[in-house]
Write a protein that holds these residues in place. Structure first.
Motif, PDB file in Angstrom:
ATOM      1  N   ILE A  41       0.857  -1.192   0.000  1.00  0.00           N
ATOM      2  CA  ILE A  41       0.000   0.000   0.000  1.00  0.00           C
ATOM      3  C   ILE A  41       0.893   1.242   0.000  1.00  0.00           C
ATOM      4  O   ILE A  41       1.687   1.432   0.920  1.00  0.00           O
ATOM      5  N   PRO A  42       0.781   2.100  -1.021  1.00  0.00           N
ATOM      6  CA  PRO A  42       1.602   3.317  -1.032  1.00  0.00           C
ATOM      7  C   PRO A  42       1.386   4.147   0.241  1.00  0.00           C
ATOM      8  O   PRO A  42       0.270   4.246   0.750  1.00  0.00           O
ATOM      9  N   ALA A  43       2.444   4.745   0.753  1.00  0.00           N
ATOM     10  CA  ALA A  43       2.386   5.498   2.011  1.00  0.00           C
ATOM     11  C   ALA A  43       1.369   6.644   1.955  1.00  0.00           C
ATOM     12  O   ALA A  43       0.751   6.970   2.957  1.00  0.00           O
ATOM     13  N   HIS A  44       1.181   7.238   0.789  1.00  0.00           N
ATOM     14  CA  HIS A  44       0.254   8.371   0.654  1.00  0.00           C
ATOM     15  C   HIS A  44      -1.201   7.933   0.433  1.00  0.00           C
ATOM     16  O   HIS A  44      -2.088   8.777   0.380  1.00  0.00           O
ATOM     17  N   CYS A  45      -1.445   6.629   0.333  1.00  0.00           N
ATOM     18  CA  CYS A  45      -2.791   6.130   0.065  1.00  0.00           C
ATOM     19  C   CYS A  45      -3.695   6.390   1.273  1.00  0.00           C
ATOM     20  O   CYS A  45      -3.383   5.972   2.393  1.00  0.00           O
ATOM     21  N   PRO A  46      -4.835   7.076   1.069  1.00  0.00           N
ATOM     22  CA  PRO A  46      -5.690   7.448   2.206  1.00  0.00           C
ATOM     23  C   PRO A  46      -6.671   6.353   2.648  1.00  0.00           C
ATOM     24  O   PRO A  46      -7.425   6.545   3.582  1.00  0.00           O
ATOM     25  N   TYR A  47      -6.676   5.214   1.972  1.00  0.00           N
ATOM     26  CA  TYR A  47      -7.649   4.176   2.301  1.00  0.00           C
ATOM     27  C   TYR A  47      -6.970   2.814   2.471  1.00  0.00           C
ATOM     28  O   TYR A  47      -5.840   2.604   2.046  1.00  0.00           O
ATOM     29  N   LEU A  48      -7.694   1.920   3.115  1.00  0.00           N
ATOM     30  CA  LEU A  48      -7.249   0.544   3.281  1.00  0.00           C
ATOM     31  C   LEU A  48      -8.422  -0.371   2.949  1.00  0.00           C
ATOM     32  O   LEU A  48      -9.482  -0.276   3.571  1.00  0.00           O
ATOM     33  N   PHE A  49      -8.226  -1.206   1.980  1.00  0.00           N
ATOM     34  CA  PHE A  49      -9.238  -2.176   1.586  1.00  0.00           C
ATOM     35  C   PHE A  49      -9.003  -3.453   2.385  1.00  0.00           C
ATOM     36  O   PHE A  49      -7.955  -4.076   2.275  1.00  0.00           O
ATOM     37  N   LEU A  50      -9.959  -3.826   3.241  1.00  0.00           N
ATOM     38  CA  LEU A  50      -9.878  -5.051   4.021  1.00  0.00           C
ATOM     39  C   LEU A  50     -10.557  -6.156   3.222  1.00  0.00           C
ATOM     40  O   LEU A  50     -11.777  -6.140   3.039  1.00  0.00           O
ATOM     41  N   HIS A  51      -9.764  -7.081   2.732  1.00  0.00           N
ATOM     42  CA  HIS A  51     -10.248  -8.097   1.801  1.00  0.00           C
ATOM     43  C   HIS A  51     -10.948  -9.244   2.522  1.00  0.00           C
ATOM     44  O   HIS A  51     -10.364  -9.900   3.366  1.00  0.00           O
ATOM     45  N   VAL A  52     -12.195  -9.481   2.159  1.00  0.00           N
ATOM     46  CA  VAL A  52     -12.953 -10.649   2.622  1.00  0.00           C
ATOM     47  C   VAL A  52     -12.870 -11.666   1.482  1.00  0.00           C
ATOM     48  O   VAL A  52     -13.266 -11.355   0.353  1.00  0.00           O
ATOM     49  N   PRO A  53     -12.358 -12.879   1.735  1.00  0.00           N
ATOM     50  CA  PRO A  53     -12.193 -13.859   0.653  1.00  0.00           C
ATOM     51  C   PRO A  53     -13.507 -14.184  -0.061  1.00  0.00           C
ATOM     52  O   PRO A  53     -14.581 -14.190   0.533  1.00  0.00           O
ATOM     53  N   LYS A  54     -13.385 -14.458  -1.355  1.00  0.00           N
ATOM     54  CA  LYS A  54     -14.484 -14.882  -2.218  1.00  0.00           C
ATOM     55  C   LYS A  54     -15.563 -13.813  -2.378  1.00  0.00           C
ATOM     56  O   LYS A  54     -16.743 -14.104  -2.470  1.00  0.00           O
ATOM     57  N   THR A  55     -15.141 -12.551  -2.438  1.00  0.00           N
ATOM     58  CA  THR A  55     -16.090 -11.456  -2.657  1.00  0.00           C
ATOM     59  C   THR A  55     -15.683 -10.581  -3.844  1.00  0.00           C
ATOM     60  O   THR A  55     -16.226  -9.497  -4.018  1.00  0.00           O
ATOM     61  N   GLY A  56     -14.731 -11.038  -4.640  1.00  0.00           N
ATOM     62  CA  GLY A  56     -14.248 -10.238  -5.759  1.00  0.00           C
ATOM     63  C   GLY A  56     -13.173  -9.255  -5.341  1.00  0.00           C
ATOM     64  O   GLY A  56     -12.792  -8.374  -6.109  1.00  0.00           O
ATOM     65  N   GLY A  57     -12.646  -9.415  -4.156  1.00  0.00           N
ATOM     66  CA  GLY A  57     -11.689  -8.461  -3.615  1.00  0.00           C
ATOM     67  C   GLY A  57     -10.333  -8.465  -4.265  1.00  0.00           C
ATOM     68  O   GLY A  57      -9.673  -7.429  -4.332  1.00  0.00           O
ATOM     69  N   THR A  58      -9.878  -9.608  -4.774  1.00  0.00           N
ATOM     70  CA  THR A  58      -8.564  -9.648  -5.422  1.00  0.00           C
ATOM     71  C   THR A  58      -8.565  -8.749  -6.645  1.00  0.00           C
ATOM     72  O   THR A  58      -7.626  -7.982  -6.881  1.00  0.00           O
ATOM     73  N   ALA A  59      -9.627  -8.814  -7.437  1.00  0.00           N
ATOM     74  CA  ALA A  59      -9.726  -7.958  -8.623  1.00  0.00           C
ATOM     75  C   ALA A  59      -9.760  -6.482  -8.225  1.00  0.00           C
ATOM     76  O   ALA A  59      -9.104  -5.645  -8.845  1.00  0.00           O
ATOM     77  N   LEU A  60     -10.514  -6.170  -7.180  1.00  0.00           N
ATOM     78  CA  LEU A  60     -10.589  -4.781  -6.720  1.00  0.00           C
ATOM     79  C   LEU A  60      -9.237  -4.309  -6.201  1.00  0.00           C
ATOM     80  O   LEU A  60      -8.784  -3.209  -6.525  1.00  0.00           O
ATOM     81  N   ALA A  61      -8.565  -5.129  -5.409  1.00  0.00           N
ATOM     82  CA  ALA A  61      -7.249  -4.758  -4.878  1.00  0.00           C
ATOM     83  C   ALA A  61      -6.255  -4.526  -6.005  1.00  0.00           C
ATOM     84  O   ALA A  61      -5.430  -3.604  -5.939  1.00  0.00           O
ATOM     85  N   THR A  62      -6.332  -5.340  -7.046  1.00  0.00           N
ATOM     86  CA  THR A  62      -5.442  -5.165  -8.199  1.00  0.00           C
ATOM     87  C   THR A  62      -5.692  -3.816  -8.860  1.00  0.00           C
ATOM     88  O   THR A  62      -4.755  -3.110  -9.236  1.00  0.00           O
ATOM     89  N   GLN A  63      -6.954  -3.425  -8.983  1.00  0.00           N
ATOM     90  CA  GLN A  63      -7.281  -2.130  -9.567  1.00  0.00           C
ATOM     91  C   GLN A  63      -6.827  -0.973  -8.672  1.00  0.00           C
ATOM     92  O   GLN A  63      -6.352   0.046  -9.157  1.00  0.00           O
ATOM     93  N   LEU A  64      -6.962  -1.151  -7.355  1.00  0.00           N
ATOM     94  CA  LEU A  64      -6.613  -0.083  -6.418  1.00  0.00           C
ATOM     95  C   LEU A  64      -5.107   0.071  -6.242  1.00  0.00           C
ATOM     96  O   LEU A  64      -4.597   1.182  -6.158  1.00  0.00           O
ATOM     97  N   HIS A  65      -4.409  -1.046  -6.129  1.00  0.00           N
ATOM     98  CA  HIS A  65      -2.994  -1.007  -5.750  1.00  0.00           C
ATOM     99  C   HIS A  65      -2.043  -1.616  -6.773  1.00  0.00           C
ATOM    100  O   HIS A  65      -0.843  -1.655  -6.543  1.00  0.00           O
ATOM    101  N   GLY A  66      -2.573  -2.166  -7.858  1.00  0.00           N
ATOM    102  CA  GLY A  66      -1.719  -2.757  -8.873  1.00  0.00           C
ATOM    103  C   GLY A  66      -1.340  -4.197  -8.583  1.00  0.00           C
ATOM    104  O   GLY A  66      -0.632  -4.822  -9.358  1.00  0.00           O
TER     105      GLY A  66
END
Length: 143
Positions: A41-66
């Motif tokens: 997570i970049p130091a300047h990032c103002p948010y934290l995505f807490l990933h719940v498994p099997k909810t599509g979170g990996t795809a979202l995290a990839t979009q948010l953080h690469g």
């Protein structure tokens, strides 16, 4: 027939053990073990995505953080950097429970990325049938 309880147990994950330890031991161990949790997570990032498994979170995290993000409970993030956690806007994605249940079972039954514990769960589930409806029926009707 329903399996004995000990057949359904799995080795506990580290964060299942830590909450039961005294705080003087728990927090330093958490900080040491998960010291790199914030690295993706970049130091300047103002948010934290807490990933719940099997909810599509990996795809979202990839979009948010690469890249994908690990499945840590909120208190791991907080233990490692309480100030950053407190200041971050935290959010999660949730999913309709029945759909999530089916997804988790399918994952355990054959996903290539399934962990050893998930594969073990799939092996146990197969004892109850070859389909999700058969497995559910066995769970609900066996003594």
């Amino acid at each position: 027939m329903m399996q004995r309880k000990q057949d359904l147990s799995f080795p506990p994950l580290a964060w299942d053990i830590y909450p039961s330890l005294p705080a003087l031991i728990r927090w330093p161990l958490l900080r040491m073990r998960y010291r790199n949790v914030w690295d993706p997570i970049p130091a300047h990032c103002p948010y934290l995505f807490l990933h719940v498994p099997k909810t599509g979170g990996t795809a979202l995290a990839t979009q948010l953080h690469g890249s994908g993000i690990n499945h840590y409970p909120w208190w791991v993030w907080s233990a490692v950097d309480a100030e950053r956690f407190r200041d971050a806007f935290t959010f999660s994605v949730i999913r309709e429970p029945a759909d999530r249940f089916v997804s988790v079972v399918r994952h355990c039954l054959g996903a290539p990325r399934a962990s050893a514990a998930e594969k073990q769960a799939g092996t146990i589930l197969r004892r109850y049938g070859s389909s999700i409806p058969e497995m559910c029926d066995a769970f609900l009707t066996d003594e």
